[in-house]
Design a protein around this motif. Structure first.
Motif, PDB file in Angstrom:
ATOM      1  N   LEU A 195       0.823  -1.212   0.000  1.00 19.54           N
ATOM      2  CA  LEU A 195       0.000   0.000   0.000  1.00 19.54           C
ATOM      3  C   LEU A 195       0.856   1.262   0.000  1.00 19.54           C
ATOM      4  N   TYR A 196       1.853   1.337   0.912  1.00 18.84           N
ATOM      5  CA  TYR A 196       2.609   2.590   0.950  1.00 18.84           C
ATOM      6  C   TYR A 196       3.610   2.716  -0.211  1.00 18.84           C
ATOM      7  N   ALA A 202      -0.017   2.048  -3.691  1.00 17.23           N
ATOM      8  CA  ALA A 202      -1.410   2.499  -3.638  1.00 17.23           C
ATOM      9  C   ALA A 202      -1.504   4.009  -3.767  1.00 17.23           C
ATOM     10  N   GLN A 214      -5.877   5.809  -0.604  1.00 14.91           N
ATOM     11  CA  GLN A 214      -5.902   4.460  -0.031  1.00 14.91           C
ATOM     12  C   GLN A 214      -4.951   4.352   1.156  1.00 14.91           C
ATOM     13  N   ARG A 215      -3.796   4.979   1.070  1.00 14.71           N
ATOM     14  CA  ARG A 215      -2.849   4.944   2.199  1.00 14.71           C
ATOM     15  C   ARG A 215      -3.468   5.568   3.435  1.00 14.71           C
ATOM     16  N   TYR A 251      -6.375   3.229   4.871  1.00 18.14           N
ATOM     17  CA  TYR A 251      -6.149   1.896   5.432  1.00 18.14           C
ATOM     18  C   TYR A 251      -4.972   1.801   6.409  1.00 18.14           C
ATOM     19  N   TRP A 302      -6.060  -8.046   8.209  1.00 15.51           N
ATOM     20  CA  TRP A 302      -6.087  -8.335   6.783  1.00 15.51           C
ATOM     21  C   TRP A 302      -5.800  -9.806   6.497  1.00 15.51           C
ATOM     22  N   PHE A 356      -6.570  -8.573   0.651  1.00 15.47           N
ATOM     23  CA  PHE A 356      -5.807  -8.091  -0.501  1.00 15.47           C
ATOM     24  C   PHE A 356      -5.849  -9.214  -1.532  1.00 15.47           C
ATOM     25  N   LEU A 377      -8.699  -4.447  -3.135  1.00 15.18           N
ATOM     26  CA  LEU A 377      -8.885  -4.438  -1.684  1.00 15.18           C
ATOM     27  C   LEU A 377     -10.371  -4.666  -1.428  1.00 15.18           C
ATOM     28  N   ASN A 435     -11.148   0.672  -5.253  1.00 15.73           N
ATOM     29  CA  ASN A 435     -10.363  -0.260  -4.437  1.00 15.73           C
ATOM     30  C   ASN A 435      -9.300  -0.997  -5.244  1.00 15.73           C
ATOM     31  N   VAL A 482      -5.744  -1.450  -6.641  1.00 12.24           N
ATOM     32  CA  VAL A 482      -4.419  -0.969  -6.230  1.00 12.24           C
ATOM     33  C   VAL A 482      -3.585  -0.684  -7.475  1.00 12.24           C
ATOM     34  N   TYR A 487       2.965  -6.417  -8.094  1.00  5.31           N
ATOM     35  CA  TYR A 487       2.728  -6.173  -6.666  1.00  5.31           C
ATOM     36  C   TYR A 487       2.826  -7.482  -5.882  1.00  5.31           C
TER      37      TYR A 487
END
Length: 400
Positions: free
Chosen positions: A101-102, A105, A109-110, A113, A124, A170, A189, A225, A227, A236
């Protein structure tokens, strides 16, 4: 032997140990004594204590709430947590999903979540494996068809670790069947409370519940949602799996298992003498300890290297670390003799296959040992089977 750690790192270890000894509630330490998978409420409670200190997500960048530690500091922190029998955090969320995510995304989104993961509020799951698509992940068949502002998801995921605790998943889905298999995969997501999702537990050989299967029947997922880019999910996934394989070395956990094995060998007898005095047993234990020290050194070197091939290192330490975990668990079970046949689930735990009220016939030091040895069969499979990792090593390291 020269210590790998600097004086500053030794001081850091002392600081972490002092904090844990002061703040870890005794009931949580007792729950972790026999090494069963922690309960969600225990994980969340401990993570909130760590979050107040700023230590709940040691791997994250400071910009998203991480402490900004070096790789060696993170290793030391993990070692002290294992030593104290502290509950682990939601590792799927903190160590696997969050880095994706970081890194990939959107900022929205960051912000949506990451804070809830950091504070232990949202758990998760990872939806990768499917029936017939495990090691060959690119063949996955779960479909996501765009319908206006939504994707409509249909299919099945299996071997979903800790899915019984998860709020979100995820997911890798196929959004294009007309291109190369890897290029048709995207990442979504998905809220596990969405209509059309069914979860079914998978009871494993240790008579516990750790993995699940999920069924998706025309589940509508907001397009926001997605990513990153549609069709980029394979990249990813490889990023996430490299993190999982690196973590699979589990040196701090193996060191704690070795300490437990030593204690068992001091109590159990062979020919009227403590097992630890048996020359053959000591030789086998020493071989495991030497191999663990070698792996620890390799991991620390990787953590301090200026640059390295992350994929190759991840495969190497995953293979070595997962096999060591099995060897330690097997020797501990063997040390119990005939009593090593009793599974003995945690009397204070949850998700027991049989809730028959029977108590363990095994002394306290034997509780959970057989179950652990059985569950450790999975370590050479999850995160990419070791057979696949050896093929990757042959191609990328040995250039065969």
């Amino acid at each position: 032997m020269q210590s790998f750690y600097s004086e500053e790192e030794k001081a850091f270890r002392a600081e972490v140990r002092a904090f844990v000894e002061t703040h870890l509630p005794p009931d949580l330490a007792r729950q972790g004594l026999h090494d069963y998978h922690p309960r969600r409420q225990d994980q969340s409670r401990w993570v909130k204590i760590l979050a107040e200190k700023g230590w709940s997500v040691p791997h994250w960048p400071a910009a998203y709430g991480g402490p900004g530690w070096t790789g060696v500091q993170r290793f030391i922190f993990e070692e002290e947590m294992r030593r104290a029998h502290a509950p682990t955090a939601d590792r799927i969320g903190t160590e696997l999903v969050a880095p994706v995510l970081y890194t990939f995304a959107s900022e929205e989104q960051r912000q949506k979540y990451l804070p809830a993961i950091r504070k232990g509020d949202t758990f998760w799951a990872q939806g990768f494996s499917e029936p017939g698509s495990g090691s060959d992940l690119s063949s996955l068949r779960t479909r996501a068809v765009r319908d206006g502002d939504h994707y409509v998801v249909s299919g099945q995921k299996t071997w979903t670790t800790e899915g019984q605790h998860a709020d979100m998943i995820f997911m890798l889905v196929r959004t294009n069947a007309e291109v190369k298999p890897q290029a048709g995969i995207s990442a979504l997501l998905i809220d596990l409370k969405s209509a059309g999702i069914t979860r079914r537990p998978i009871w494993t050989i240790d008579e516990g519940l750790t993995v699940n299967e999920f069924f998706f029947d025309d589940v509508r997922v907001p397009a926001e949602n997605l990513v990153g880019e549609e069709g980029a999910g394979w990249s990813y996934a490889k990023f996430l799996l490299n993190n999982e394989r690196t973590n699979s070395a589990e040196v701090p956990h193996t060191k704690r298992d070795i300490a437990q094995l030593r204690e068992i060998a001091k109590i159990e007898l062979k020919n009227g003498r403590p097992l630890i005095e048996d020359a053959n047993f000591r030789a086998r234990l020493a071989r495991i300890e030497i191999d663990t020290m070698a792996l620890e050194t390799a991991v620390l070197r990787a953590l301090t290297a200026a640059s390295h091939d992350g994929g190759s290192v991840a495969s190497l330490v995953k293979v070595r670390g997962s096999e060591l975990r099995q060897r330690v668990a097997d020797l501990a079970d063997e040390a119990l003799g005939d009593r090593g046949l009793a599974i003995c689930l945690n009397p204070e735990g949850e998700h027991r296959m049989f809730d028959d009220g029977l108590t363990s016939p095994v002394a306290d030091h034997g509780i959970g040992i057989a179950a652990k040895a059985m569950f450790r069969r999975a370590t050479t499979i999850y995160g990419g089977a070791n057979e696949i990792q050896r093929t990757l090593i042959a191609k990328t390291v040995l250039e065969l």
